[in-house]
Enzyme design. Structure first.
Site, PDB file in Angstrom:
ATOM      1  N   LYS A 170     -11.547   1.741   4.362  1.00 28.29           N
ATOM      2  CA  LYS A 170     -10.387   2.474   3.825  1.00 28.29           C
ATOM      3  C   LYS A 170      -9.589   1.462   3.016  1.00 28.29           C
ATOM      4  CE  LYS A 170      -6.467   3.448   3.853  1.00 28.29           C
ATOM      5  NZ  LYS A 170      -5.614   3.274   2.641  1.00 28.29           N
ATOM      6  N   GLU A 245      -5.207  -9.475  10.176  1.00 26.92           N
ATOM      7  CA  GLU A 245      -4.783 -10.529   9.236  1.00 26.92           C
ATOM      8  C   GLU A 245      -3.488 -10.027   8.614  1.00 26.92           C
ATOM      9  OE1 GLU A 245      -6.187 -13.354   8.854  1.00 26.92           O
ATOM     10  OE2 GLU A 245      -8.148 -13.028   9.767  1.00 26.92           O
ATOM     11  N   GLU A 379       8.927 -11.923   4.849  1.00 30.13           N
ATOM     12  CA  GLU A 379       7.950 -11.999   3.774  1.00 30.13           C
ATOM     13  C   GLU A 379       8.432 -11.157   2.584  1.00 30.13           C
ATOM     14  OE1 GLU A 379       4.029 -10.130   4.267  1.00 30.13           O
ATOM     15  OE2 GLU A 379       3.248 -12.073   3.673  1.00 30.13           O
TER      16      GLU A 379
HETATM   17  P1  NAD Z   1       0.202  -2.258   4.386  1.00 31.98           P
HETATM   18  O1  NAD Z   1       0.210  -2.770   5.768  1.00 31.98           O
HETATM   19  O2  NAD Z   1       1.217  -1.284   3.992  1.00 31.98           O
HETATM   20  O3  NAD Z   1      -1.208  -1.575   4.050  1.00 31.98           O
HETATM   21  C1  NAD Z   1      -2.441  -2.226   4.272  1.00 31.98           C
HETATM   22  C2  NAD Z   1      -3.515  -1.175   4.472  1.00 31.98           C
HETATM   23  O4  NAD Z   1      -3.238  -0.438   5.654  1.00 31.98           O
HETATM   24  C3  NAD Z   1      -3.606  -0.142   3.351  1.00 31.98           C
HETATM   25  O5  NAD Z   1      -4.963   0.200   3.139  1.00 31.98           O
HETATM   26  C4  NAD Z   1      -2.853   1.031   3.923  1.00 31.98           C
HETATM   27  O6  NAD Z   1      -3.250   2.258   3.377  1.00 31.98           O
HETATM   28  C5  NAD Z   1      -3.232   0.953   5.387  1.00 31.98           C
HETATM   29  N1  NAD Z   1      -2.297   1.592   6.313  1.00 31.98           N
HETATM   30  C6  NAD Z   1      -0.954   1.790   6.146  1.00 31.98           C
HETATM   31  N2  NAD Z   1      -0.452   2.425   7.222  1.00 31.98           N
HETATM   32  C7  NAD Z   1      -1.468   2.632   8.086  1.00 31.98           C
HETATM   33  C8  NAD Z   1      -1.574   3.216   9.377  1.00 31.98           C
HETATM   34  N3  NAD Z   1      -0.521   3.731  10.003  1.00 31.98           N
HETATM   35  N4  NAD Z   1      -2.778   3.238   9.976  1.00 31.98           N
HETATM   36  C9  NAD Z   1      -3.856   2.715   9.374  1.00 31.98           C
HETATM   37  N5  NAD Z   1      -3.829   2.150   8.154  1.00 31.98           N
HETATM   38  C10 NAD Z   1      -2.654   2.102   7.514  1.00 31.98           C
HETATM   39  O7  NAD Z   1       0.236  -3.546   3.510  1.00 31.98           O
HETATM   40  P2  NAD Z   1       0.197  -3.653   1.932  1.00 31.98           P
HETATM   41  O8  NAD Z   1       1.536  -3.329   1.403  1.00 31.98           O
HETATM   42  O9  NAD Z   1      -0.965  -2.889   1.433  1.00 31.98           O
HETATM   43  O10 NAD Z   1      -0.132  -5.211   1.768  1.00 31.98           O
HETATM   44  C11 NAD Z   1       0.856  -6.199   1.789  1.00 31.98           C
HETATM   45  C12 NAD Z   1       0.892  -6.901   3.142  1.00 31.98           C
HETATM   46  O11 NAD Z   1      -0.387  -7.348   3.531  1.00 31.98           O
HETATM   47  C13 NAD Z   1       1.748  -8.120   3.130  1.00 31.98           C
HETATM   48  O12 NAD Z   1       2.597  -8.115   4.244  1.00 31.98           O
HETATM   49  C14 NAD Z   1       0.762  -9.275   3.227  1.00 31.98           C
HETATM   50  O13 NAD Z   1       1.208 -10.441   3.792  1.00 31.98           O
HETATM   51  C15 NAD Z   1      -0.326  -8.699   4.010  1.00 31.98           C
HETATM   52  N6  NAD Z   1      -1.574  -9.395   3.722  1.00 31.98           N
HETATM   53  C16 NAD Z   1      -2.111 -10.232   4.659  1.00 31.98           C
HETATM   54  C17 NAD Z   1      -3.262 -10.921   4.399  1.00 31.98           C
HETATM   55  C18 NAD Z   1      -3.887 -11.828   5.422  1.00 31.98           C
HETATM   56  O14 NAD Z   1      -5.054 -12.148   5.292  1.00 31.98           O
HETATM   57  N7  NAD Z   1      -3.201 -12.254   6.422  1.00 31.98           N
HETATM   58  C19 NAD Z   1      -3.905 -10.757   3.191  1.00 31.98           C
HETATM   59  C20 NAD Z   1      -3.333  -9.901   2.252  1.00 31.98           C
HETATM   60  C21 NAD Z   1      -2.181  -9.207   2.539  1.00 31.98           C
END
Ligand code: NAD
Length: 472
Positions: A170, A245, A379
């Protein structure tokens, strides 16, 4: 405009089961460039059923059998590198040069690394009178973000398939097009039907349905800490393995005697690359109080090299951020920093004057930041560098370790030994010593609220394995 209405399930592109169109927006032009289906829980049920049906036979293949389609997949990533770069640049905003080198190049390196690892990996060992088998964990739910969209897909899907797992992916709402391109490559590589499945859609709908699905054995998630916590809770209730992550607020610590100019220049490149949308970004620069103003001046000079511009132009070093929501969030943090007493060195919350269209944010440097400010704790995920002063090494360590995160960091010192000694005391998963390069084969992951588990290299492969002991 491409209007897609299908999901990749059970080895074929099939109409989404009730999914409405979800727009994909180019963040530089603000134009809708495509639509993909906002999948439904029915799509997830179909994808998980396909993955479950394929799990036993794929899990019983030899590593040599798995290497055949995996090698074709890697070759496909290489053959379509330019198209991958253009796709990510269009839907995510990365400058085309960065997109080619990093957004398309890094996944290729990671995939190649896994092929080599798999070729030599022993899935069995002898412990006294026991034969210990490393078996695939089963059906994997892979949920990925938009900042390095293909890298994060490859860093989960390739080791999962190498381990003998089947996958439902997803991808993030903002970057589904490169995920579809990846599914085309999987399709062309000749994996058995159901081994890999793709469902696009909203995290709160299809992501949540996937995590809660009783037929999913392991959830591998990359994204925000807030969503990661919620996913961990649901996965825990289902007694599923989970790898998270999450976010970061990494510190780059410059100790007295280090090459300050180099440390600040590398920091600027690190924090402004990808418009600051890097989970490992060194968003806090920690400098000794005696060198503080010198560091601020160096940072101002370095930031000037990252003027935002059209990501399609080859000379552009910094594009827009991914979405209007992200732009507003970053601007809000810049305003909050200034309201809490930070000094604006360069940049600011206003849009760059010469770029009225597009989700652009000025590269921003904030000085006089103290550890209690939101810009030093939370962040931001945008091109914002906060510079903090420390009194002595103990104080630097206290500031560096003083957030809830622990994903990455940097240490610069007059010699490697002092930098390593300091890095050993940092509560974080990766530390770059005197500018050491990122190593895509080294374990990657977080301490504290930055996550659970490790990706990349051998550690990344082993996330997707479980062990069975045969007592002989
Ligand atoms: P997000 O957490 O909003 O979304 C990430 C993914 O999760 C998306 O595919 C989203 O559709 C899905 N998602 C959202 N709500 C969900 C739920 N309730 N259940 C299941 N899936 C759900 O994050 P974002 O805005 O897409 O990305 C930015 C964040 O990701 C930042 O905080 C960043 O630090 C983090 N990030 C971490 C790493 C790492 O390796 N540690 C790498 C890249 C990004």
């Amino acid at each position: 405009m491409q209007q897609h209405a299908d999901q990749y399930i059970g080895g074929a592109w099939r109409p989404s089961l009730g999914g409405e169109p979800l727009p994909v927006v180019n963040p530089a032009t603000e134009q809708v460039i495509a639509t993909v289906p906002a999948g439904t829980p029915a799509d997830i049920d179909a994808a998980v059923a396909a993955a479950r049906a394929a799990a036993r036979s794929w899990g019983a293949t030899t590593r040599e059998q798995r290497l055949v389609p995996l090698t074709r997949l890697r070759d496909g990533l290489a053959a379509r590198q330019q198209e991958i770069a253009e796709t990510v640049s269009a839907e995510q905003g990365s400058p085309i040069g960065f997109a080619a080198n990093v957004q398309a190049g890094l996944p290729l390196t990671v995939a190649s690394g896994y092929l080599e690892l798999l070729a030599g990996y022993e899935f069995q060992e002898q412990v006294g009178n026991s034969t210990v088998l490393a078996e695939p964990a089963g059906v994997v739910a892979a949920i990925t973000p938009w900042n390095y969209p293909l890298h994060q897909i490859v860093a989960k899907v390739v080791p999962a398939l190498a381990a003998g797992c089947t996958v439902v992916l997803k991808p993030a709402e903002d970057t589904p097009l490169v995920a579809r391109l990846f599914a085309e490559l999987v399709d062309a590589a000749g994996f058995p039907a159901g081994v890999f499945n793709l469902v696009t859609g909203l995290g709160t709908v299809v992501g949540a349905a996937l995590v809660a699905h009783p037929e999913v054995d392991l959830v591998s998630f990359t994204g925000s800490t807030a969503v990661g916590r919620a996913i961990g809770e649901v996965a825990g209730r289902g007694v599923k393995k989970v790898a998270l992550e999450l976010g970061g607020k990494s510190a780059n610590v410059v100790l007295p005697g280090a090459d300050l100019a180099r440390a600040v220049n590398v920091n600027a490149a690190n924090v402004f690359a990808n418009s600051g949308q890097t989970c490992t970004a060194w968003t806090r620069l920690l400098v000794h109080q005696d060198q503080y103003e010198e560091a601020v001046a160096l940072a101002a000079k370095a930031a000037a090299k990252y003027r935002p511009g059209d990501p399609a132009a080859p000379q552009t070093r910094m594009g827009p951020v991914v979405s209007a929501k992200q732009r507003d969030r970053v601007r809000g943090y810049i305003e909050s920093g200034l309201a809490q007493g930070a000094r604006l060195v360069v940049g600011g919350a206003e849009a760059p004057a010469e770029l009225p269209t597009g989700y652009y944010v000025q590269p921003t440097v904030l000085a006089d930041v103290t550890p209690d400010m939101a810009v030093a704790r939370e962040e931001i995920f945008g091109p914002v560098l906060s510079i903090l002063a420390y009194r002595d090494e103990e104080h630097a360590l206290e500031i560096a370790n003083g957030t809830e995160y622990g994903l990455a960091g940097g240490v610069w010192a007059a010699d490697q030994e002092s930098a390593i000694a300091f890095a050993r005391r940092m509560d974080t998963g990766q530390v770059h010593i005197n500018g050491g390069q990122f190593n895509p084969l080294a374990p990657f992951g977080g301490y504290k609220s930055s996550g659970v588990g490790r990706e990349l290299g051998r550690h990344g492969l082993e996330e997707f394995l479980q062990t069975k002991s045969l007592q002989l």
